[in-house]
Design a protein around this motif. Structure first.
Motif, PDB file in Angstrom:
ATOM      1  N   PHE A  43      48.185  36.375  51.012  1.00 46.52           N
ATOM      2  CA  PHE A  43      47.262  36.558  49.887  1.00 46.52           C
ATOM      3  C   PHE A  43      45.997  37.197  50.445  1.00 46.52           C
ATOM      4  O   PHE A  43      45.265  36.597  51.223  1.00 46.52           O
ATOM      5  CB  PHE A  43      46.951  35.207  49.234  1.00 46.52           C
ATOM      6  N   THR A  44      45.736  38.443  50.050  1.00 41.37           N
ATOM      7  CA  THR A  44      44.660  39.229  50.643  1.00 41.37           C
ATOM      8  C   THR A  44      43.473  39.351  49.685  1.00 41.37           C
ATOM      9  O   THR A  44      43.517  38.871  48.554  1.00 41.37           O
ATOM     10  CB  THR A  44      45.174  40.635  50.996  1.00 41.37           C
ATOM     11  N   ASN A  45      42.423  39.995  50.191  1.00 40.50           N
ATOM     12  CA  ASN A  45      41.264  40.243  49.330  1.00 40.50           C
ATOM     13  C   ASN A  45      41.624  41.169  48.172  1.00 40.50           C
ATOM     14  O   ASN A  45      41.069  41.069  47.083  1.00 40.50           O
ATOM     15  CB  ASN A  45      40.111  40.827  50.146  1.00 40.50           C
ATOM     16  N   SER A  46      42.584  42.077  48.397  1.00 36.52           N
ATOM     17  CA  SER A  46      43.046  42.930  47.306  1.00 36.52           C
ATOM     18  C   SER A  46      43.716  42.096  46.221  1.00 36.52           C
ATOM     19  O   SER A  46      43.480  42.310  45.023  1.00 36.52           O
ATOM     20  CB  SER A  46      44.020  43.981  47.855  1.00 36.52           C
ATOM     21  N   SER A  47      44.552  41.153  46.619  1.00 37.08           N
ATOM     22  CA  SER A  47      45.207  40.262  45.653  1.00 37.08           C
ATOM     23  C   SER A  47      44.179  39.429  44.897  1.00 37.08           C
ATOM     24  O   SER A  47      44.312  39.210  43.686  1.00 37.08           O
ATOM     25  CB  SER A  47      46.198  39.345  46.371  1.00 37.08           C
ATOM     26  N   LEU A  48      43.149  38.978  45.616  1.00 35.07           N
ATOM     27  CA  LEU A  48      42.121  38.155  44.992  1.00 35.07           C
ATOM     28  C   LEU A  48      41.381  38.916  43.903  1.00 35.07           C
ATOM     29  O   LEU A  48      41.185  38.401  42.790  1.00 35.07           O
ATOM     30  CB  LEU A  48      41.131  37.666  46.057  1.00 35.07           C
ATOM     31  N   PHE A  49      40.997  40.166  44.183  1.00 35.88           N
ATOM     32  CA  PHE A  49      40.225  40.919  43.195  1.00 35.88           C
ATOM     33  C   PHE A  49      41.097  41.396  42.043  1.00 35.88           C
ATOM     34  O   PHE A  49      40.603  41.543  40.914  1.00 35.88           O
ATOM     35  CB  PHE A  49      39.516  42.094  43.876  1.00 35.88           C
ATOM     36  N   MET A  50      42.379  41.629  42.296  1.00 38.38           N
ATOM     37  CA  MET A  50      43.274  41.931  41.177  1.00 38.38           C
ATOM     38  C   MET A  50      43.423  40.714  40.272  1.00 38.38           C
ATOM     39  O   MET A  50      43.451  40.832  39.042  1.00 38.38           O
ATOM     40  CB  MET A  50      44.648  42.380  41.702  1.00 38.38           C
ATOM     41  N   LEU A  51      43.503  39.534  40.885  1.00 37.22           N
ATOM     42  CA  LEU A  51      43.598  38.303  40.106  1.00 37.22           C
ATOM     43  C   LEU A  51      42.313  38.048  39.333  1.00 37.22           C
ATOM     44  O   LEU A  51      42.346  37.623  38.166  1.00 37.22           O
ATOM     45  CB  LEU A  51      43.899  37.127  41.040  1.00 37.22           C
ATOM     46  N   LEU A  52      41.168  38.341  39.941  1.00 42.11           N
ATOM     47  CA  LEU A  52      39.889  38.179  39.254  1.00 42.11           C
ATOM     48  C   LEU A  52      39.776  39.145  38.078  1.00 42.11           C
ATOM     49  O   LEU A  52      39.280  38.774  37.006  1.00 42.11           O
ATOM     50  CB  LEU A  52      38.733  38.401  40.233  1.00 42.11           C
ATOM     51  N   THR A  53      40.233  40.368  38.274  1.00 41.65           N
ATOM     52  CA  THR A  53      40.194  41.355  37.196  1.00 41.65           C
ATOM     53  C   THR A  53      41.069  40.925  36.037  1.00 41.65           C
ATOM     54  O   THR A  53      40.668  40.989  34.867  1.00 41.65           O
ATOM     55  CB  THR A  53      40.649  42.727  37.715  1.00 41.65           C
ATOM     56  N   LEU A  54      42.276  40.490  36.349  1.00 42.76           N
ATOM     57  CA  LEU A  54      43.193  40.033  35.302  1.00 42.76           C
ATOM     58  C   LEU A  54      42.629  38.814  34.570  1.00 42.76           C
ATOM     59  O   LEU A  54      42.708  38.733  33.340  1.00 42.76           O
ATOM     60  CB  LEU A  54      44.548  39.685  35.926  1.00 42.76           C
ATOM     61  N   SER A  55      42.019  37.888  35.315  1.00 44.30           N
ATOM     62  CA  SER A  55      41.421  36.702  34.688  1.00 44.30           C
ATOM     63  C   SER A  55      40.256  37.088  33.784  1.00 44.30           C
ATOM     64  O   SER A  55      40.088  36.518  32.695  1.00 44.30           O
ATOM     65  CB  SER A  55      40.940  35.732  35.770  1.00 44.30           C
ATOM     66  N   LEU A  56      39.478  38.076  34.216  1.00 44.40           N
ATOM     67  CA  LEU A  56      38.346  38.525  33.412  1.00 44.40           C
ATOM     68  C   LEU A  56      38.817  39.165  32.111  1.00 44.40           C
ATOM     69  O   LEU A  56      38.247  38.909  31.041  1.00 44.40           O
ATOM     70  CB  LEU A  56      37.509  39.521  34.223  1.00 44.40           C
ATOM     71  N   VAL A  57      39.874  39.967  32.190  1.00 41.19           N
ATOM     72  CA  VAL A  57      40.419  40.603  30.985  1.00 41.19           C
ATOM     73  C   VAL A  57      40.961  39.554  30.024  1.00 41.19           C
ATOM     74  O   VAL A  57      40.697  39.593  28.813  1.00 41.19           O
ATOM     75  CB  VAL A  57      41.509  41.620  31.362  1.00 41.19           C
ATOM     76  N   LEU A  58      41.730  38.593  30.545  1.00 45.18           N
ATOM     77  CA  LEU A  58      42.294  37.541  29.696  1.00 45.18           C
ATOM     78  C   LEU A  58      41.207  36.668  29.084  1.00 45.18           C
ATOM     79  O   LEU A  58      41.299  36.255  27.924  1.00 45.18           O
ATOM     80  CB  LEU A  58      43.266  36.680  30.510  1.00 45.18           C
ATOM     81  N   LEU A  59      40.151  36.395  29.855  1.00 44.86           N
ATOM     82  CA  LEU A  59      39.046  35.597  29.338  1.00 44.86           C
ATOM     83  C   LEU A  59      38.316  36.331  28.230  1.00 44.86           C
ATOM     84  O   LEU A  59      37.931  35.738  27.207  1.00 44.86           O
ATOM     85  CB  LEU A  59      38.079  35.257  30.476  1.00 44.86           C
ATOM     86  N   LEU A  60      38.149  37.622  28.400  1.00 48.16           N
ATOM     87  CA  LEU A  60      37.489  38.425  27.373  1.00 48.16           C
ATOM     88  C   LEU A  60      38.313  38.446  26.088  1.00 48.16           C
ATOM     89  O   LEU A  60      37.768  38.298  24.981  1.00 48.16           O
ATOM     90  CB  LEU A  60      37.283  39.848  27.898  1.00 48.16           C
TER      91      LEU A  60
END
Length: 260
Positions: A31-48
């Motif tokens: 699990f890399t920093n790239s995976s982390l920021f993709m997960l953060l982006t997806l979470s932000l979109v779903l939260l919005l």
């Protein structure tokens, strides 16, 4: 003995770092920093989306969240209706969710990369290439579903002399396959080049600012203003590249559905 301190490379910001190492034999699943920021982006979109759709959503007087999502929704919907022809509105709606999710994900990934000390997911070629190839395969499947084996007719334009047919078929096939490659390269190259340029100029401005000299301090204003201008330009490029990626998907989908 004097030691030289090596200046940090502007490409260090694109380094993929393992956060949770995971190896299964010769396979690497960290699990890399790239995976982390993709997960953060997806979470932000779903939260919005959650803030917009909770309690039924669709308020007559839009709230702040709805005012942010509705222009994106209308923009992508108009894009699909304008670029994909030959289909009824109901059939076009089948492609709309995929195109909307792709545009929203790329838009948030690109904008997130402009934030200092964040990570630009779309600056990695394998990520953009994987996304473009998966969409390209899906478009090809849609082309066969809509046209059957007649979809292969795009490889041979009408009225071509028979001796030139093998050459043109090979040329058209290579051109068609390179669509997926160019789609990923365009996004990766623009994001990586812009961030590298901002990093180089900001490092130069910081070096001049740290020198104990009034002349250097005054001269630092030039690179500093350029960095600020480039940061604003990067915001525009982030939005533009998400738009270009999405409109090319619509154009390729239209070509697969409506053979010329």
């Amino acid at each position: 003995m004097q030691t030289r301190t090596q200046a940090p490379s502007p490409l260090e910001q694109f380094s993929i770092l393992p956060l949770i190492p995971m190896n299964i034999g010769n396979l690497y699943f960290s699990f890399t920093n790239s995976s982390l920021f993709m997960l953060l982006t997806l979470s932000l979109v779903l939260l919005l989306i959650h803030f917009v759709t909770k309690k039924g959503g669709g308020n007559l007087v839009p709230n702040a969240w709805q005012s942010l999502v509705e222009p994106i929704y209308d923009f992508v919907l108009n894009l699909v209706n304008e670029q994909i022809g030959g289909l009824s509105g109901n059939v076009k709606q089948k492609f709309f969710p995929c195109i909307l999710v792709t545009f929203t994900f790329l838009l948030f990934c690109n904008l997130q990369g402009v934030i200092p000390y964040s990570f630009t997911v779309t600056s990695h070629f394998l990520i953009t290439l994987g996304l473009s190839f998966s969409i390209f395969i899906g478009i090809t499947i849609v082309g066969f579903q809509r046209n059957g084996l007649h979809f292969l007719s795009f490889l041979l334009p009408a009225g071509v002399p028979l001796p030139l047919a093998p050459f043109l078929v090979l040329l058209e096939l290579i051109s068609y396959c390179f669509r997926a490659l160019s789609l990923g390269i365009r996004l990766f190259a623009n994001m990586m080049a812009g961030h590298s340029l901002v990093k180089i100029l900001s490092g130069f401005a910081w070096t001049m600012l740290c020198m104990n000299d009034l002349l250097y301090f005054i001269g630092d204003l030039g690179p500093l203003f350029i960095v600020l201008a480039l940061t604003g330009l990067e915001l525009g490029v982030a939005i533009l590249q998400a738009y270009v990626f999405t409109i090319l998907i619509c154009i390729y989908l239209n070509d697969a559905i409506n053979l010329h």
